[in-house]
Each structure stands twice: as structure tokens, then as C-alpha cells.
Scaffold this motif. Sequence first.
Motif, mmCIF file in Angstrom:
data_model
loop_
_atom_site.group_PDB
_atom_site.id
_atom_site.type_symbol
_atom_site.label_atom_id
_atom_site.label_comp_id
_atom_site.label_asym_id
_atom_site.label_seq_id
_atom_site.Cartn_x
_atom_site.Cartn_y
_atom_site.Cartn_z
ATOM 1 N N THR B 2 -66.287 46.227 -34.611
ATOM 2 C CA THR B 2 -66.571 46.501 -36.176
ATOM 3 C C THR B 2 -66.500 44.756 -35.857
ATOM 4 O O THR B 2 -65.921 43.778 -35.850
ATOM 5 C CB THR B 2 -64.641 47.024 -35.835
ATOM 6 N N VAL B 4 -65.552 41.812 -39.652
ATOM 7 C CA VAL B 4 -64.309 40.783 -40.401
ATOM 8 C C VAL B 4 -65.481 40.880 -41.555
ATOM 9 O O VAL B 4 -65.603 40.019 -41.800
ATOM 10 C CB VAL B 4 -63.424 40.256 -39.932
ATOM 11 N N THR B 5 -65.534 41.851 -42.731
ATOM 12 C CA THR B 5 -66.771 41.957 -43.760
ATOM 13 C C THR B 5 -66.771 43.181 -44.403
ATOM 14 O O THR B 5 -65.417 44.078 -44.947
ATOM 15 C CB THR B 5 -68.192 42.365 -43.276
ATOM 16 N N SER B 6 -66.257 42.885 -45.788
ATOM 17 C CA SER B 6 -66.934 44.180 -46.993
ATOM 18 C C SER B 6 -67.935 44.634 -46.905
ATOM 19 O O SER B 6 -68.007 45.199 -47.761
ATOM 20 C CB SER B 6 -65.429 43.125 -48.180
ATOM 21 N N SER B 7 -68.926 43.912 -45.739
ATOM 22 C CA SER B 7 -69.795 44.961 -46.739
ATOM 23 C C SER B 7 -70.284 46.062 -46.513
ATOM 24 O O SER B 7 -69.654 46.604 -45.236
ATOM 25 C CB SER B 7 -71.004 44.253 -45.812
ATOM 26 N N GLU B 8 -70.599 46.952 -47.308
ATOM 27 C CA GLU B 8 -70.505 48.589 -47.477
ATOM 28 C C GLU B 8 -71.222 48.923 -45.731
ATOM 29 O O GLU B 8 -70.696 50.146 -44.928
ATOM 30 C CB GLU B 8 -71.340 49.488 -48.545
ATOM 31 N N ARG B 11 -69.557 48.271 -43.039
ATOM 32 C CA ARG B 11 -68.470 49.296 -42.387
ATOM 33 C C ARG B 11 -69.298 50.526 -41.945
ATOM 34 O O ARG B 11 -68.707 51.230 -41.061
ATOM 35 C CB ARG B 11 -67.704 49.642 -43.667
ATOM 36 N N ARG B 162 -75.221 51.829 -54.157
ATOM 37 C CA ARG B 162 -75.230 51.488 -52.932
ATOM 38 C C ARG B 162 -76.436 50.301 -52.586
ATOM 39 O O ARG B 162 -76.145 49.227 -52.051
ATOM 40 C CB ARG B 162 -75.547 52.393 -51.342
ATOM 41 N N ASP B 193 -74.011 44.937 -52.705
ATOM 42 C CA ASP B 193 -72.574 44.195 -52.420
ATOM 43 C C ASP B 193 -72.983 42.207 -51.990
ATOM 44 O O ASP B 193 -72.883 42.189 -51.421
ATOM 45 C CB ASP B 193 -71.296 45.051 -51.454
ATOM 46 N N ARG B 195 -74.963 41.897 -49.561
ATOM 47 C CA ARG B 195 -75.396 41.763 -47.810
ATOM 48 C C ARG B 195 -77.315 41.519 -47.888
ATOM 49 O O ARG B 195 -77.642 42.489 -48.258
ATOM 50 C CB ARG B 195 -74.735 42.359 -47.124
#
Lengths: 281, 281
Positions: B2, B4-8, B11, B162, B193, B195
Motif C-alpha cells: 500500500t 501513501v497516495t491519493s492516486s485512484e 488505490r 477515472r 487525478d 497521476r
Amino acid sequence: MTTVTSSEFDRAIALGPDGPDAPGRYTGELGAGWQIGGGINGGLLLAVAANALRQELPGHPDPVSISGYYLSTSRPGPLTVQTEVIRRGRGLSNATASLGQLDEDGRPVERLRVVAGYTDLAALDGEVRTSAVPPQLPPPEQCVGREHMPMPITPDLALLERFELRLDPATVGWAVGQPSMNGRLQGWFRLADGREPDPLSLLLVADALPPVTYDLGFPGWAPTVELTVHLRAVPAKGWLRVSHGTRNLAGGYFEEDCEIWDDAGRLVAQSRQLARVPRQA
Amino acid sequence: MTTVTSSEFDRAIALGPDGPDAPGRYTGELGAGWQIGGGINGGLLLAVAANALRQELPGHPDPVSISGYYLSTSRPGPLTVQTEVIRRGRGLSNATASLGQLDEDGRPVERLRVVAGYTDLAALDGEVRTSAVPPQLPPPEQCVGREHMPMPITPDLALLERFELRLDPATVGWAVGQPSMNGRLQGWFRLADGREPDPLSLLLVADALPPVTYDLGFPGWAPTVELTVHLRAVPAKGWLRVSHGTRNLAGGYFEEDCEIWDDAGRLVAQSRQLARVPRQA
């Protein structure tokens, strides 16, 4: 599974069951006559594995898509194929196969891992809207065959005696030190003993031409990493037209796209392999 | 695994181990936001499986060739990936993966079977002699994006949110009932997003465009039977150019060839899928 035939190809892909305690497991033999560039031809190996899968999928005898990953170089001698049926569907079934041999120390070593989707190609319906066009080739008698080859067939070139391959003169400059640098080879193909094409022999044909890298000035063998073949129709009898080319030689790898057209003008197979660029001497 | 990212995307492909008693087995979750045409996007599924294989092959984090066979439609919800390392080599390793879910009756059902060859794309050397040329596209702001779509994004089109996909106007006639009949779509791609692309996200991109069959006058979803992607370089940051087309729609199937070019002009990925022609209403 064994057929009463003198066809070299059918003898090459022939399999027997590996005994009642080994369901889905088959045995066969790789003949020295299928060697090229230091190993057994990759298309022949794929056809052997495909023949095993055919035994496991009655009603769906033909791969519509089959992918092989080449793990180690195959040698003349015994082989086994372990199959696993993944899913039996109405129009399509899926299965996987592992082709192995024993290495020089007698230990099992995997040569090829295959996954495939199988169907009955003869039963496919749906319109044919192929926009691709077959390669324009001079007639076979004006193309370049084995009789023009300057060197004798040594054991590491034995594969060439299995084929009647007649290459377009525009794509054989490499044989006299003048590659066209287009990265394309094409010509006419049939099996030397006259056996007509069928779905499994198309898998051999997808890997039967010299590597496209010859036409880019790279002599030497180009080992296959992966080969995926799409079979789209049962081929008509007669000559096949085969054309393959590359557009992305980079980073030590190249792709090789192949198209096989039957005598009725159908695009019966498309394949792409990923191979390693031959090492420079 | 995992991050630490807000990338869709990160996740979506995130995985955890399935416990100490299940070596090589991972768990994850398929989000409803990756649905298209009645199932989860095939490229996203391939990327999930590829992420699992990456965990098993330290030193070889990237597929150079990866083949997926789609066995049943995936749904939002939990997933597992069972991996098997076939061979660890010096420059190339091979592995297989099986992605599964539980069906509505709680029984395990396989969604996707994958075989692959992995390497370190950043470490590849060897000259770049790509003869393919990138698609000529109008600048992104002159291409057609979601803001031009006449219909709202319903749950079965959630995937479209997306992506920031901007299609060449010459290849969107189908959206107003005028397919060009060339069987080609192309445009600019980046993740919505922001990325940046990397090898695993390229697997998603290989299956991100609308089906080529839209441009042949076949509306409706075209289920993927098999998808093989060749990754040839680590992509540069920025926009990707994506182009895909078909030349052999026949017998109820078609092939879809895709090329992905990065912002530095490299042909970073080539893929071919076999899909079923959409059923006519």
C-alpha cells in the motif's frame, strides 16, 4: 491421438496419455528434424501443447487465441505436457498447459507455459469484414527456395527441410549481405511433405520464417520470449502466404507481427511474438 | 504494497497478503468506479494481477510481456490473486497469476488467468531503432473530451471519470451516428487525478479507449477474450498518445491493436486483444 499418416507434422505433435494415474498429462517426443538455431522451433512446441489441450476440450478442438511463454530451450528427446482445464463454456473454453522435459541431470525442467481459449473454428459464423490485404508476392516459382541456398543444411538448420518456403526476392537481400532494412520477410509456405494446413499447423507457420532481424542487419538467432497466435478460420487447402515484420526494435527486444493468408484469400491467423535481439558477435 | 497516495489507480491495484498460510496469495478490492459496459475494465484487472506478480519478483518489477485470458465478468467487491513463480532468471523472470472473486452464491470463481515475463524496464539497454511513427493528433485542447459528451455518466460508465481522454475529432464520428468505418480510435490520455504514467498504469491504458467496433458501426460492449501487452520502456511523465485499430473483424471476433506513445516520443507499449463482436440488437 496418433493418426495413421506419414505426415511429419502429425508425427511431431503426436501424444500418448501418461498413464491412468496422471489425468490430463501426455507424453511425446521432440525430433531432431525440428531444430533451428540451437533449439526446437517455438511454433512446433506451441502446436504440441495445443494438441494436448485439444484432447481435453472435446467440442472445442481449435485455439482461437493461444499464448506461449518460452522458459528454457527445448532439445530433441522426450517431453511431457501437463494440462489443466480452467473453464468449459458454450462457445469458448479455456485451459493451460505446461510442456517439460528432463534436463541433462534427469531433473524436470519446464520449457513452455501456455494459456489458451478454444472453440470450434469451423462453426464460427458472423460476417467477414477483414480490411487487411494479403501481401503481394511474385508467383512461387519466382520466389527464393531452398534450392537457392548457398550452404548445406546442417543439423542446426534441420527445420528448413520440413518446409517448402519460397521467399519474396525483395525480402531476401540479407542472404547476400544486403538487408533491405525494412524489417520484413514474406513468402509462400507449405509443408515439405505436402500435408495440407489446418489450425494446429498454423501455429507452426506463425514461427516458420527467418527472424525479421535478418532484414535489419542482425544475423544470429533471436530467442522467442512470448508468442500469441489468434486463429480466425480453418485454412483452405494449398499454399499459405506468410508475412512478418517489426516496427519496434528497442532495448534488446523486438516484436514480430505475422499474418497468414490461405489460398482462398482469408486472413486465417495473426500472431505477435516478443523476442530478444540477437547478440552482436 | 500500500502506498501513501491519493492516486485512484494506486488505490485500485493495492493488495495485501492473504495471511501467512497462503504464500503468494494476495487480496484486494475492485471499486465500482472502474466499471464499464457491465463489468470491471480489463486493463485494470490486468494491472491488479501485475501488481501481485511484481511483489513476487524483486529485481524484476515490470512485465515486458503479459498475457491475460478473461474467464468471467468481474464485479465490484473483494478479489484474490494467487501467484506462482515459474522461473527466476538473470534478466527475465516468469510467473503466472489467477485473479478470482466469490460469485453471488459465495463460491470461488476465476476471473482472469495471467502469464508474464518480468524484467527491470529501467535497466534495459540496447539501441532504439523504432520504425513506427506516433499518431498525428490535434493538440489536446482541440480534441474531444468528457465535457463534450451528450449523456451523463451513469454507473456503468463510471470508468470514464477515472480518465482524462481527449479523442481525435476524426475518430469520434460514431458518437453522432457517423462512424468513419476505418475501425480506428486515437487520442490523448492521462489519468483524471494527474497521476503520472508508469509501467503498471500502461496496462490500464492499453484497454482504456472505447472499442474500435464503435468506429465500424457496432455499438455495444465488446468483451475481451485475451489481452497481451508488451511494455518496452518506462514512460516519461505527461500525456500519452494512444491509438488502436482493427483489420480483421470476422467470425464473431475481432483483434484490437493498440500503441501507446509517451511524451518523449517513445513507443512505450504495444498490445493486441482478441474480443467478441458486440451482439447486434
